[in-house]
Design a protein around this motif. Structure first.
Motif, mmCIF file in Angstrom:
data_model
loop_
_atom_site.group_PDB
_atom_site.id
_atom_site.type_symbol
_atom_site.label_atom_id
_atom_site.label_comp_id
_atom_site.label_asym_id
_atom_site.label_seq_id
_atom_site.Cartn_x
_atom_site.Cartn_y
_atom_site.Cartn_z
ATOM 1 N N SER A 9 -28.143 -38.738 47.295
ATOM 2 C CA SER A 9 -28.999 -38.222 48.367
ATOM 3 C C SER A 9 -29.977 -37.181 47.840
ATOM 4 O O SER A 9 -31.156 -37.169 48.211
ATOM 5 N N LEU A 10 -29.505 -36.303 46.956
ATOM 6 C CA LEU A 10 -30.380 -35.273 46.388
ATOM 7 C C LEU A 10 -31.463 -35.894 45.514
ATOM 8 O O LEU A 10 -32.634 -35.478 45.555
ATOM 9 N N LEU A 11 -31.104 -36.904 44.732
ATOM 10 C CA LEU A 11 -32.108 -37.554 43.886
ATOM 11 C C LEU A 11 -33.075 -38.390 44.705
ATOM 12 O O LEU A 11 -34.257 -38.510 44.356
ATOM 13 N N GLU A 12 -32.614 -38.959 45.793
ATOM 14 C CA GLU A 12 -33.507 -39.735 46.653
ATOM 15 C C GLU A 12 -34.606 -38.842 47.229
ATOM 16 O O GLU A 12 -35.761 -39.269 47.365
ATOM 17 N N ALA A 13 -34.260 -37.585 47.549
ATOM 18 C CA ALA A 13 -35.269 -36.650 48.037
ATOM 19 C C ALA A 13 -36.325 -36.411 46.964
ATOM 20 O O ALA A 13 -37.528 -36.375 47.248
ATOM 21 N N MET A 14 -35.896 -36.269 45.707
ATOM 22 C CA MET A 14 -36.839 -36.087 44.600
ATOM 23 C C MET A 14 -37.708 -37.325 44.422
ATOM 24 O O MET A 14 -38.917 -37.236 44.202
ATOM 25 N N ARG A 15 -37.092 -38.493 44.514
ATOM 26 C CA ARG A 15 -37.831 -39.741 44.313
ATOM 27 C C ARG A 15 -38.907 -39.935 45.374
ATOM 28 O O ARG A 15 -40.054 -40.275 45.073
ATOM 29 N N SER A 16 -38.552 -39.698 46.628
ATOM 30 C CA SER A 16 -39.498 -39.931 47.720
ATOM 31 C C SER A 16 -40.678 -38.958 47.636
ATOM 32 O O SER A 16 -41.823 -39.336 47.904
ATOM 33 N N GLU A 17 -40.427 -37.714 47.245
ATOM 34 C CA GLU A 17 -41.511 -36.738 47.107
ATOM 35 C C GLU A 17 -42.422 -37.104 45.943
ATOM 36 O O GLU A 17 -43.645 -37.013 46.044
ATOM 37 N N SER A 18 -41.826 -37.534 44.834
ATOM 38 C CA SER A 18 -42.613 -37.843 43.644
ATOM 39 C C SER A 18 -43.432 -39.107 43.800
ATOM 40 O O SER A 18 -44.367 -39.342 43.028
ATOM 41 N N GLY A 19 -43.100 -39.926 44.779
ATOM 42 C CA GLY A 19 -43.860 -41.146 45.006
ATOM 43 C C GLY A 19 -45.188 -40.923 45.698
ATOM 44 O O GLY A 19 -45.992 -41.845 45.824
#
Length: 200
Positions: free
Chosen positions: A93-103
């Motif tokens: 969940s924490l990495l998904e937040a990073m992924r969505s922002e970086s996209g």
């Protein structure tokens, strides 16, 4: 009837305008996202883009650095809800937040500028880390430490090293990985690879 005669209290100063503040924040992010460096960014340009006067900005922020920090902090979405059912699920969940922002293209451009100008604008970097990055780091640390206690992770695990492996791998993918490499499966792939060395 005047305010004095009616006995009604006159409000002190103008009420804060959420619409104006949002326009100012968006204008700041747009300019930085277009490649305008922090040093070159001006209150005049922000005011013009936002459609407000400079005094409107200065009523809310005493200087450009504070405005930039607040603007950058808004780009970090709130921490995702963590179920607490498993370390694996919470780390994903924490990495998904990073992924969505970086996209987001603007997010990538803004973060590149912040990182490249860290030495020139230490105050902005420090405050941005404090407001936008540290809460994420604390959350990840708590999840990993909980995993050690519950036995999901190795008892001798170096927590800082574990955090670096997880977040560093995601950062590599967002900045230097192949184009289009931010697939929805990426957080799960990273965590599973990391847990292979962190699990008991």
């Amino acid at each position: 009837m005047s305010t004095q005669e009616s006995g009604a209290a006159r409000p002190a100063g103008r009420p804060r305008s959420e619409k104006a503040e949002k326009a100012i924040i968006e204008a700041t992010l747009d300019l930085i996202g277009e490649g305008v460096g922090v040093a070159e960014l001006s209150i005049e340009a922000i005011a013009s883009r936002a459609g407000v006067g400079k005094t409107t900005i200065y009523r809310r922020w005493s200087n450009k650095e504070d405005l930039v920090v607040d603007a950058l902090a808004t780009m970090k979405a709130p921490l995702p809800p963590l179920s607490g059912t498993s370390v694996r699920d919470d780390l994903i969940s924490l990495l998904e937040a990073m992924r969505s922002e970086s996209g987001q293209a603007r997010s990538r451009c803004v973060m590149n500028i912040v990182m490249s100008e860290a030495d020139r604008h230490r105050r902005i970097t420090e405050r941005f880390m404090e407001r936008a990055v540290e809460p994420r780091r604390r959350a990840m640390r708590e999840v990993i430490e909980r995993g050690i206690v519950t036995g999901e992770l190795r008892p001798d695990l170096d927590v800082d090293m574990g955090m670096a492996i997880i977040s560093g791998t995601m950062l590599w993918h967002t900045k230097w990985g192949p184009a289009g490499d931010l697939s929805p499966e990426l957080p799960e792939q990273i965590i599973d690879a990391a847990l292979a060395g962190m699990a008991p």
